[in-house]
Design a protein around this motif. Structure first.
Motif, PDB file in Angstrom:
ATOM      1  N   LEU A 139       0.760  -1.606   0.078  1.00 55.86           N
ATOM      2  CA  LEU A 139       0.156   0.331   0.098  1.00 55.86           C
ATOM      3  C   LEU A 139       0.361   1.604  -0.467  1.00 55.86           C
ATOM      4  N   LEU A 140       1.968   0.954   0.249  1.00 58.91           N
ATOM      5  CA  LEU A 140       3.239   2.683   0.005  1.00 58.91           C
ATOM      6  C   LEU A 140       2.658   3.444  -1.397  1.00 58.91           C
ATOM      7  N   PRO A 141       3.083   4.975  -0.886  1.00 59.19           N
ATOM      8  CA  PRO A 141       2.681   5.373  -2.790  1.00 59.19           C
ATOM      9  C   PRO A 141       3.899   5.352  -2.692  1.00 59.19           C
ATOM     10  N   ALA A 142       3.520   5.246  -4.489  1.00 63.61           N
ATOM     11  CA  ALA A 142       4.899   6.144  -4.870  1.00 63.61           C
ATOM     12  C   ALA A 142       5.910   6.788  -4.567  1.00 63.61           C
ATOM     13  N   GLY A 143       7.181   6.658  -4.594  1.00 60.70           N
ATOM     14  CA  GLY A 143       7.995   8.193  -4.002  1.00 60.70           C
ATOM     15  C   GLY A 143       8.156   7.530  -2.355  1.00 60.70           C
ATOM     16  N   SER A 144       7.183   7.198  -1.694  1.00 59.36           N
ATOM     17  CA  SER A 144       7.622   6.737  -0.401  1.00 59.36           C
ATOM     18  C   SER A 144       8.624   5.221  -0.074  1.00 59.36           C
ATOM     19  N   GLN A 145       9.533   5.148   1.138  1.00 58.88           N
ATOM     20  CA  GLN A 145      10.590   4.541   1.393  1.00 58.88           C
ATOM     21  C   GLN A 145       9.956   3.879   2.713  1.00 58.88           C
ATOM     22  N   LEU A 146       9.975   2.870   2.920  1.00 54.89           N
ATOM     23  CA  LEU A 146       9.791   2.350   4.490  1.00 54.89           C
ATOM     24  C   LEU A 146      11.028   2.735   4.712  1.00 54.89           C
ATOM     25  N   PRO A 147      10.671   2.337   6.714  1.00 52.44           N
ATOM     26  CA  PRO A 147      12.380   2.205   7.039  1.00 52.44           C
ATOM     27  C   PRO A 147      12.791   0.621   7.235  1.00 52.44           C
ATOM     28  N   THR A 148      14.049   0.242   7.312  1.00 54.26           N
ATOM     29  CA  THR A 148      14.747  -1.151   6.995  1.00 54.26           C
ATOM     30  C   THR A 148      14.134  -1.534   8.406  1.00 54.26           C
ATOM     31  N   THR A 149      13.465  -2.851   8.666  1.00 56.74           N
ATOM     32  CA  THR A 149      12.296  -2.087   9.926  1.00 56.74           C
ATOM     33  C   THR A 149      12.074  -3.777  10.058  1.00 56.74           C
ATOM     34  N   THR A 150      11.501  -4.722  10.884  1.00 55.34           N
ATOM     35  CA  THR A 150      10.421  -5.790  11.250  1.00 55.34           C
ATOM     36  C   THR A 150       9.198  -5.242  12.113  1.00 55.34           C
ATOM     37  N   ASP A 151       9.165  -4.098  12.580  1.00 56.35           N
ATOM     38  CA  ASP A 151       8.721  -3.140  13.255  1.00 56.35           C
ATOM     39  C   ASP A 151       7.512  -3.049  13.198  1.00 56.35           C
ATOM     40  N   THR A 152       6.455  -3.291  13.323  1.00 48.32           N
ATOM     41  CA  THR A 152       4.552  -3.190  13.630  1.00 48.32           C
ATOM     42  C   THR A 152       4.180  -2.102  12.957  1.00 48.32           C
ATOM     43  N   GLY A 153       5.024  -1.401  14.294  1.00 53.13           N
ATOM     44  CA  GLY A 153       4.468   0.286  14.647  1.00 53.13           C
ATOM     45  C   GLY A 153       4.900   1.033  14.117  1.00 53.13           C
ATOM     46  N   THR A 154       6.442   0.517  13.679  1.00 49.32           N
ATOM     47  CA  THR A 154       7.192   1.518  12.337  1.00 49.32           C
ATOM     48  C   THR A 154       6.771   1.906  11.132  1.00 49.32           C
ATOM     49  N   LEU A 155       6.759   0.404  10.992  1.00 42.39           N
ATOM     50  CA  LEU A 155       6.092   0.760   9.685  1.00 42.39           C
ATOM     51  C   LEU A 155       4.905   1.041   8.963  1.00 42.39           C
ATOM     52  N   THR A 156       3.456   0.242  10.192  1.00 39.99           N
ATOM     53  CA  THR A 156       2.715   1.449   9.854  1.00 39.99           C
ATOM     54  C   THR A 156       3.004   1.909  10.152  1.00 39.99           C
TER      55      THR A 156
END
Length: 305
Positions: A139-156
């Motif tokens: 669901l991440l929009p184009a141009g956005s980048q997720l942090p390198t982690t598996t933590d659910t709260g951080t990713l959400t």
């Protein structure tokens, strides 16, 4: 010559006298002890009455102060958020009355709520974490980048930040309306969001995460990190919760998160609701603080302008 009977009678008489003496002595001692205990009891009872009176007086004073703060809240916050957009996320357990009250104060401060979403319990439930982690990248929009982690709260929090708040790069980098609508509908369909008030909110500069007053370490950690990541993505964020909020405590116990994210406890009180709006302005000014009775500091002092 004295008979055996004489000796037995004599010994019995001595023992009887001793027993009588012990009884009489014990009775006198018991009377003194009982008198002392009665006196102590009366003194303690008087102290309890005095402490209760002081407590009631303090409670009445606090109630009067909170009523005064509530009455003056609109003028206290007037103009502190001129034209600022605030994205509001209600965590599971957040009281709708708290969200409504703070949203109203944001408007009275000259700002506006750009979007208002409510997370469901599934969004913070450990048993749903793996499923949510798998959904977020899709669901991440184009141009956005997720942090390198598996933590659910951080990713959400990174996903919601990309959808709801202005990125530091400027408006030309913002997620489009259709992307936002699609992502929010997908989160709602998967059971992680309640039906949003608006499926196409405009991006806000600031984020406000509202939580309740209960504590559950696993769920609190998700909310705390979600709020911290929304703070990192946008221009600033505030986490506000009721007395006993485990999420607020979790942020305050984590030096890395509390260094950027402002927190407010006792959100059920007018002074903490005012503090929440002032803390939003503080975040816009690049400053951070801890506010509320548990923090020992009640009202931020925002920069003028």
């Amino acid at each position: 010559m004295m008979s055996l009977r004489y000796h037995v009678v004599s010994i019995a008489a001595v023992l009887l006298a001793l027993a009588l003496g012990v009884v009489l002595g014990a009775s006198a001692l018991s009377g003194r002890v009982l008198g002392a205990l009665t006196s102590d009891r009366d003194q303690l009872a008087a102290q309890v009455v005095e402490v209760r009176g002081e407590r009631d007086a303090i409670g009445a004073h606090l109630l009067a102060t909170e009523r005064l703060v509530a009455a003056g809240a609109p003028s206290t916050v007037a103009g502190v958020l001129p034209g600022r957009g605030v994205a509001v996320v209600a965590a599971p357990g957040a009281d709708p009355a708290d969200v409504d009250a703070v949203a109203d104060l944001v408007a009275r401060a000259g700002g506006h709520v750009t979007g208002r979403l409510a997370l469901t319990d599934a969004a913070v439930a450990p048993e749903r974490a793996e499923e949510l982690r798998a959904l977020v990248p899709r669901l991440l929009p184009a141009g956005s980048q997720l942090p390198t982690t598996t933590d659910t709260g951080t990713l959400t929090g990174s996903l919601l930040g990309s959808l709801l708040v202005t990125r530091p790069q400027g408006l030309d980098e913002q997620t489009t309306g259709p992307e936002v609508a699609t992502a929010l509908r997908a989160l709602a369909d998967a059971g992680y969001l309640a039906a949003p008030d608006a499926v196409d909110p405009s991006p806000g500069e600031l984020a406000l995460v509202v939580t309740g007053g209960t504590a559950d370490p696993a769920r609190d950690a998700v909310v705390a990190r979600l709020a911290g990541e929304m703070d990192r993505v946008g221009a600033g964020a505030v986490l506000a919760g009721r007395t006993g909020s485990g999420a607020v405590d979790a942020v305050r116990a984590d030096p890395a998160t509390r260094s950027g994210l402002s927190t407010v406890d006792a959100l059920e009180g007018p002074s903490s609701r005012v503090a929440t709006v002032l803390a939003l302005r503080e975040q816009a000014d690049g400053r951070t603080g801890l506010y509320g009775p548990a923090a020992g500091t009640f009202i931020p002092q925002p920069a003028a302008g």
